[in-house]
Design an enzyme around this catalytic site. Structure first.
Site, mmCIF file in Angstrom:
data_model
loop_
_atom_site.group_PDB
_atom_site.id
_atom_site.type_symbol
_atom_site.label_atom_id
_atom_site.label_comp_id
_atom_site.label_asym_id
_atom_site.label_seq_id
_atom_site.Cartn_x
_atom_site.Cartn_y
_atom_site.Cartn_z
ATOM 1 N N ASP A 49 1.036 -1.101 -0.176
ATOM 2 C CA ASP A 49 0.119 0.174 -0.142
ATOM 3 C C ASP A 49 0.901 1.206 0.004
ATOM 4 O O ASP A 49 2.084 1.231 0.472
ATOM 5 C CB ASP A 49 -0.869 -0.044 1.226
ATOM 6 C CG ASP A 49 -1.632 1.388 1.313
ATOM 7 O OD1 ASP A 49 -2.394 1.702 0.248
ATOM 8 O OD2 ASP A 49 -1.493 1.923 2.486
ATOM 9 N N ASP A 51 -1.232 -0.647 6.366
ATOM 10 C CA ASP A 51 -1.223 -0.097 7.601
ATOM 11 C C ASP A 51 -2.538 0.479 8.015
ATOM 12 O O ASP A 51 -3.019 0.604 8.867
ATOM 13 C CB ASP A 51 -0.226 1.054 7.806
ATOM 14 C CG ASP A 51 -0.668 2.598 7.105
ATOM 15 O OD1 ASP A 51 -1.102 2.216 6.188
ATOM 16 O OD2 ASP A 51 -0.475 3.173 8.166
ATOM 17 N N ASP A 105 -6.987 -1.622 4.537
ATOM 18 C CA ASP A 105 -6.070 -2.689 4.187
ATOM 19 C C ASP A 105 -6.333 -3.963 4.539
ATOM 20 O O ASP A 105 -5.786 -5.075 4.154
ATOM 21 C CB ASP A 105 -4.635 -2.273 4.390
ATOM 22 C CG ASP A 105 -4.038 -1.274 3.815
ATOM 23 O OD1 ASP A 105 -4.569 -0.997 2.446
ATOM 24 O OD2 ASP A 105 -3.189 -0.305 4.110
#
Length: 640
Positions: free
Chosen positions: A336, A533, A537
Site C-alpha cells: 500500500d 497499515d 488494508d
C-alpha cells in the site's frame, strides 16, 4: 536457569562424575582377582553402574511408566527406558559381553542432551521473555492530590496517568504535560530514544527515560499496544508450520514402527536359528537407541521458535511458524502507498511564488485563509507557516466544496484551492510540475503563486526496495487510491517495479488476487506478501499469502488481520523478516536431512551387527546435540 533446572544439572553432573569413577575402577582394578570369581565381579559391575544410571535416569523411567499408564506408550522415554534396561538385562545371558556401562552411558548422555535442549529452549525463549517484560505492573493515577498505583485494567479511557522516569508507559495515550525521551527498543528494536512532549502519542510498553509525563489514555488496557503484542506472542506457538506439523505426525507413526522393527530384529532371527539370542537382542537394543527421534522432534520446533524469537528482537512480530515458513517463499511483495512507503502525513514540499511576490507572503495568506479548517491539507499549510496565525485578521472564511477556501484577510479577498477554484473566480494561474496536491493562492483576484503539498516518502523506502531485490524478491508492486501522477512519482522515487492507482479497497483485493495468480504461474511454491497499515488494508492483508502490517502507527484492524507486524513502521524490516525466515528454513531442513541421514546409516549398521551401543549413543544423543546447536543459530540476528 531456574532452581529446578539447576538441581537437574547438578544431579546429572554428579552422575557423570560417579560414572567416570566407576568406569575407571572397572577398567583398571582387578575386581575378579579380588573377589575370586568372574561371576561375582560381573554382578559387582552391575551394581556399581546401576547407581549412576538410577541417579541420572530415574525420572525418565517414571515418565515412561506414567505415560504407559495414560496410554501414551511410544515416546522417547519408553525407548530410552526399554533400551537401557535391556542393556543391563544382558547380564542374564552368560554368553554375552557385559553392557552395563553402555546402558548407563546411554541414559546419562540422553539426559545431557535433554539438559542441553532445556538450555537451548530457555535461551531462545529469552527474547520472548524480554518482550513479555513490557507488560506493566501498575499505572499511576492522581487521586486526592496523591499518586496511587492501580491495576492498568482499572484505568478508564480519558483518565490521566503519570509516568515517572524509569517506568513503563502502561497504556496508550496522548501526552498532556511534560517533556521526555522514550526507550522503544523492547517494542521496535530501535536503539535511538524518541522525543515526546505535549500532544505526542505514546504507546504502552515504552520506558520513560528522563522527565515526568502526564498522559491522557486513549484506549483501555486490554486494547493497548502492549496487550496486543503479548497476545500475538502467546498465540504464536499454536500456529505450526507444515514442516513442523509433518515432523510431529512423522514421530507419532515412526516411533511404534521402529519399536516393532527392533522387537522383530531381536526375536525372529534367533527363532529361525540365525544366531544366539544375546547377539540379536543386543542388535535390537542398539536399534532402539538409535531410532529415538529426539533430534527431529526437538530441533525443528526449536529452529522455528528461535527464528520467531530472533525476529522479535528486531521489532518484527511473527504470529506463528506457519507464517515464517510462508515468508521464506515470498517472491512478490505488494505495498500500500500511504503510511507504508510514505509517512501518511501531508507536508508542504515547495512554495512557488510569482516573480514579484515573497514566498513567505503566499504562505502567510494561505495559512490565515485556512485558519478555521481542520482538513489535513490545511493543517500542513498552517504547520509550514512559521509566523503566528492571528484569527482576528480573518473574516468570512468559508469552504468552497471540493475546490478550496475563500476568506477576507485584512479585508482583502484571498482564495486558496485547486485549479477549479481559480477558474470559477476567473483568476489566471499556471500548473506545477511537481506531483502532489497543488494549492493556488490569489489576493484580490491577482495570482500570487502556488503551494505544493505531498505525502513524503519514508526515509528508508528506497533502501527497503533495494534490499528486497537483494533477497531474491522478483516483483514489487504498489497499490494506491491516489491519483496516477502522484502514484507514478512515488513509484519512481522508491523504485517499485509496477504500480496501480485510483483503487478502491475492493479493487486492491482483486489486484492482489490477480498478482497471486501470476506468482503461482511462475512457481507453485512462490508466495505473495502484502504490506499495509490502514483499516482499509485489512481485507487485502487477510487475502494475501502473508499479510505484513506496520504496527506502531498502523490501525488495530490491520494489525489484527496481518500475519507479521513491524513494530517500528520501517519498510526496510520486510527484507530482514524474509532473510530471517529463509535462514530458519535452511536450518530446519539441514537438521531434518542430517538427523534422518545419520540415523538411517546407523540403523542399517545396527541391523547387520556392525554398530555397537556406543555408536548408538552418538546416533541418538550426538545427533540431537548437533541439531540443537545448529537450531540455536536461528536466534542470531545481529547482522540482519
Amino acid at each position: 536457569m531456574n532452581k529446578k533446572q539447576k538441581r537437574w544439572r547438578n544431579r546429572i553432573v554428579f552422575a557423570l562424575v560417579l560414572f567416570a569413577a566407576v568406569y575407571a575402577a572397572v577398567e583398571l582394578l582387578p575386581l575378579s582377582a579380588w573377589l575370586g570369581s568372574e561371576h561375582a565381579a560381573l554382578w559387582l559391575e552391575f551394581a556399581l553402574f546401576l547407581v549412576p544410571y538410577l541417579i541420572a535416569g530415574y525420572d525418565v523411567l517414571l515418565k515412561a511408566a506414567r505415560n504407559i499408564g495414560h496410554g501414551q506408550v511410544f515416546d522417547e522415554n519408553f525407548l530410552m527406558g526399554i533400551a537401557t534396561i535391556g542393556a543391563f538385562a544382558m547380564i542374564l545371558f552368560p554368553d554375552a559381553d557385559p553392557h552395563m556401562a553402555e546402558g548407563a552411558a546411554v541414559m546419562l548422555f540422553y539426559q545431557v542432551g535433554e539438559l542441553f535442549q532445556s538450555y537451548a529452549v530457555g535461551k531462545s525463549r529469552q527474547s520472548i521473555a524480554d518482550m513479555m517484560d513490557i507488560a506493566p505492573d501498575y499505572a499511576n493515577v492522581m487521586r486526592n492530590g496523591e499518586l496511587e498505583e492501580v491495576d492498568p485494567d482499572d484505568v478508564q479511557v480519558g483518565d490521566e496517568i503519570v509516568v515517572k522516569p524509569g517506568e513503563r508507559v502502561p497504556i496508550d495515550g496522548i501526552v498532556v504535560a511534560g517533556i521526555s525521551q522514550l526507550d522503544t527498543a523492547a517494542l521496535t528494536g530501535e536503539s535511538v530514544p524518541r522525543h515526546v512532549e505535549a500532544g505526542a502519542e505514546v504507546i504502552s510498553g515504552c520506558i520513560n527515560m528522563t522527565g515526568v509525563l502526564t498522559v491522557r489514555t486513549t484506549k483501555p488496557f486490554g486494547e493497548s499496544t502492549v496487550s496486543r503484542i503479548l497476545e500475538l506472542v502467546e498465540n504464536a506457538a499454536e500456529k505450526k508450520a507444515r514442516t513442523e506439523s509433518f515432523i510431529t505426525r512423522f514421530a507419532r507413526y515412526y516411533t511404534p514402527i521402529v519399536t516393532g522393527a527392533a522387537l522383530a530384529l531381536a526375536v525372529i532371527p534367533p527363532l529361525l536359528g540365525m544366531g544366539p539370542w544375546s547377539d540379536w537382542i543386543l542388535r535390537g537394543l542398539t536399534f532402539l537407541v538409535v531410532s529415538c527421534p529426539c533430534a527431529l522432534v526437538i530441533s525443528v520446533p526449536l529452529s522455528f521458535f528461535g527464528g520467531i524469537g530472533g525476529a522479535s528482537r528486531l521489532g518484527i512480530l511473527v504470529k506463528g511458524s506457519n507464517y515464517l515458513e510462508t515468508l521464506a517463499q515470498v517472491e512478490t511483495v505488494v505495498f500500500d502507498k500511504t503510511g507504508t512507503l510514505t509517512n501518511g502525513t501531508f507536508s508542504v514540499v515547495a512554495v512557488h511564488a510569482e516573480a514579484h511576490v515573497d514566498p513567505e507572503l503566499v504562505l502567510s495568506f494561505a495559512a490565515h485563509a485556512e485558519a478555521y479548517s481542520d482538513h489535513p491539507i490545511a493543517l500542513s499549510v498552517k504547520e509550514a507557516y512559521r509566523g503566528n496565525i492571528e484569527q482576528a485578521r480573518v473574516r468570512e472564511a468559508r469552504e468552497e466544496s471540493g475546490h478550496g477556501v475563500s476568506a477576507l484577510v485584512d479585508e482583502r479577498a484571498v482564495l486558496v484551492g485547486n485549479d477549479k477554484l481559480m477558474r470559477a473566480h476567473g483568476v489566471a494561474f499556471h500548473d506545477c510540475e511537481l506531483a502532489g496536491t497543488i494549492l493556488h493562492v490569489s489576493l484580490d483576484g491577482e495570482y500570487l503563486g502556488h503551494i505544493a503539498i505531498a505525502d513524503v516518502v519514508k526515509d528508508d523506502a528506497e533502501a527497503a526496495l533495494r534490499a528486497l531485490r537483494e533477497t531474491g524478491v522478483r516483483t514489487t508492486v504498489m497499490l494506491t487510491g491516489d491519483r496516477a501522477e502522484v502514484a507514478a512519482a512515488v513509484a519512481k522515487a522508491v523504485g517499485v517495479d509496477e504500480f496501480r492507482a485510483q483503487l478502491l479497497p475492493q479493487d486492491k483485493v482483486a489486484e492482489v488476487e490477480a498478482l497471486m495468480a501470476q506468482t503461482v504461474q511462475r512457481s507453485t511454491k512462490a508466495k505473495l506478501a502484502f504490506v499495509g497499515d490502514g483499516i482499509n488494508d485489512a481485507p487485502v492483508l487477510t487475502r494475501a499469502d502473508v499479510g505484513i502490517a506496520m504496527g506502531a502507527m498502523g490501525s488495530d484492524a490491520a494489525i489484527e488481520a496481518a500475519d507479521v507486524v513491524l513494530m517500528d513502521d520501517k519498510p526496510s524490516n520486510i527484507a530482514k523478516a524474509i532473510r530471517i525466515a529463509r535462514k530458519t528454513m535452511r536450518i530446519v531442513w539441514q537438521n531434518i536431512v542430517f538427523a534422518i541421514g545419520v540415523k538411517v546409516v546407523i540403523l542399517v549398521l545396527a541391523a547387520v551387527g556392525l554398530a555397537n551401543m556406543w555408536l548408538a549413543v552418538f546416533g541418538d544423543v550426538g545427533v540431537a546435540v548437533l541439531a540443537i546447536l545448529n537450531a540455536m543459530r536461528c536466534m542470531n540476528v545481529k547482522n540482519f
